[in-house]
Scaffold this motif. Sequence first.
Motif, short mmCIF file in Angstrom:
data_model
loop_
_atom_site.label_atom_id
_atom_site.label_comp_id
_atom_site.label_asym_id
_atom_site.label_seq_id
_atom_site.Cartn_x
_atom_site.Cartn_y
_atom_site.Cartn_z
N LYS A 23 0.83 -1.20 0.00
CA LYS A 23 0.00 0.00 0.00
C LYS A 23 0.87 1.25 0.00
O LYS A 23 0.54 2.24 -0.66
CB LYS A 23 -0.95 0.00 1.21
CG LYS A 23 -1.99 -1.09 1.17
CD LYS A 23 -2.84 -0.97 -0.08
CE LYS A 23 -3.88 -2.06 -0.18
NZ LYS A 23 -4.61 -2.00 -1.48
N ASP A 26 2.03 1.70 -3.45
CA ASP A 26 0.94 2.12 -4.33
C ASP A 26 0.64 3.60 -4.17
O ASP A 26 0.35 4.30 -5.14
CB ASP A 26 -0.30 1.29 -4.02
CG ASP A 26 -1.44 1.57 -4.99
OD1 ASP A 26 -1.17 1.62 -6.22
OD2 ASP A 26 -2.58 1.75 -4.54
N VAL A 27 0.74 4.11 -2.94
CA VAL A 27 0.34 5.49 -2.68
C VAL A 27 1.53 6.45 -2.74
O VAL A 27 1.43 7.54 -3.30
CB VAL A 27 -0.34 5.59 -1.30
CG1 VAL A 27 -0.68 7.04 -0.98
CG2 VAL A 27 -1.60 4.74 -1.24
N LYS A 126 -4.16 10.38 -10.55
CA LYS A 126 -2.97 10.22 -9.70
C LYS A 126 -2.72 11.48 -8.89
O LYS A 126 -2.36 11.42 -7.71
CB LYS A 126 -1.76 9.89 -10.56
CG LYS A 126 -1.80 8.48 -11.15
CD LYS A 126 -0.55 8.19 -11.96
CE LYS A 126 0.66 8.02 -11.08
NZ LYS A 126 1.85 7.62 -11.87
N ARG A 129 -4.89 11.53 -5.87
CA ARG A 129 -4.39 10.62 -4.84
C ARG A 129 -3.20 11.22 -4.11
O ARG A 129 -3.11 11.16 -2.89
CB ARG A 129 -3.98 9.28 -5.47
CG ARG A 129 -5.15 8.45 -5.95
CD ARG A 129 -4.69 7.25 -6.75
NE ARG A 129 -3.81 6.39 -5.99
CZ ARG A 129 -3.02 5.48 -6.54
NH1 ARG A 129 -2.99 5.34 -7.85
NH2 ARG A 129 -2.26 4.71 -5.80
N TYR A 130 -2.28 11.82 -4.86
CA TYR A 130 -1.11 12.43 -4.24
C TYR A 130 -1.50 13.59 -3.34
O TYR A 130 -0.91 13.80 -2.28
CB TYR A 130 -0.14 12.92 -5.31
CG TYR A 130 0.51 11.81 -6.12
CD1 TYR A 130 0.55 10.51 -5.65
CD2 TYR A 130 1.06 12.07 -7.37
CE1 TYR A 130 1.13 9.49 -6.40
CE2 TYR A 130 1.64 11.07 -8.13
CZ TYR A 130 1.67 9.78 -7.64
OH TYR A 130 2.25 8.79 -8.38
N ARG A 132 -4.26 13.83 -1.65
CA ARG A 132 -4.80 13.26 -0.41
C ARG A 132 -3.67 12.83 0.52
O ARG A 132 -3.74 13.03 1.74
CB ARG A 132 -5.73 12.07 -0.73
CG ARG A 132 -7.06 12.49 -1.34
CD ARG A 132 -8.06 11.36 -1.34
NE ARG A 132 -7.68 10.27 -2.20
CZ ARG A 132 -8.00 10.18 -3.48
NH1 ARG A 132 -8.70 11.14 -4.06
NH2 ARG A 132 -7.62 9.14 -4.20
#
Length: 200
Positions: A23, A26-27, A126, A129-130, A132
């Motif tokens: 994870k 992934d993040v 993406k 997500r970054y 966040r």
Amino acid sequence: MSLKYAVLAALLEGEASGYELSKVFDVSLANFWPATPQQLYRELERLAGDGLIEARTVQQERRPTKRLFSLTEAGRERLGAFAVEPTRRPTAVRDEFLIKMQAMDGADPDAVRALVEERRAWALGKLARYERVRERLLDGRTEERHLREADRVGPYLTLLAGITFERDNARWCERVLTVLDERRAPAGPAGQPSDLSDLG
């Protein structure tokens, strides 16, 4: 560089299972060093065999037993030495999408536009997500305060690189879409071409 240093760097955050590490990749690390869960598990076994990390088994109620990995002193020393080694050369971009853009003249304009829109959507996804992750790292602090007071700033600085990359990617796609739209417009007084086939 091998995957092992990315795994060691991820473990600077603290003890983690293979699932938790996947994870993290992934993040946090996927923007510059992606890895599949299978690759991570193989690398964890190698690192444990080399004495750079250690594993302990944790029994869980109603869940399978899990292994937690952490850095050894030897792993920290190896990672510290790696961090200051000269980088061999800048990363070379190898992107199939850019080859398609190079060859787009004369192609179906609608198909080209769809590819660019897909790339833009991917970049914006993406980026969201970054952002966040960025909010989670800042935890209500300003960026300046975080960079001044946080125990570790490496994760935030590398995250900024990913944010910058995806923002630029999205802006470039927007520029390409504008160019495609302008080229499809009827020719004006300056005699602009009306579609991609006119580029030749």
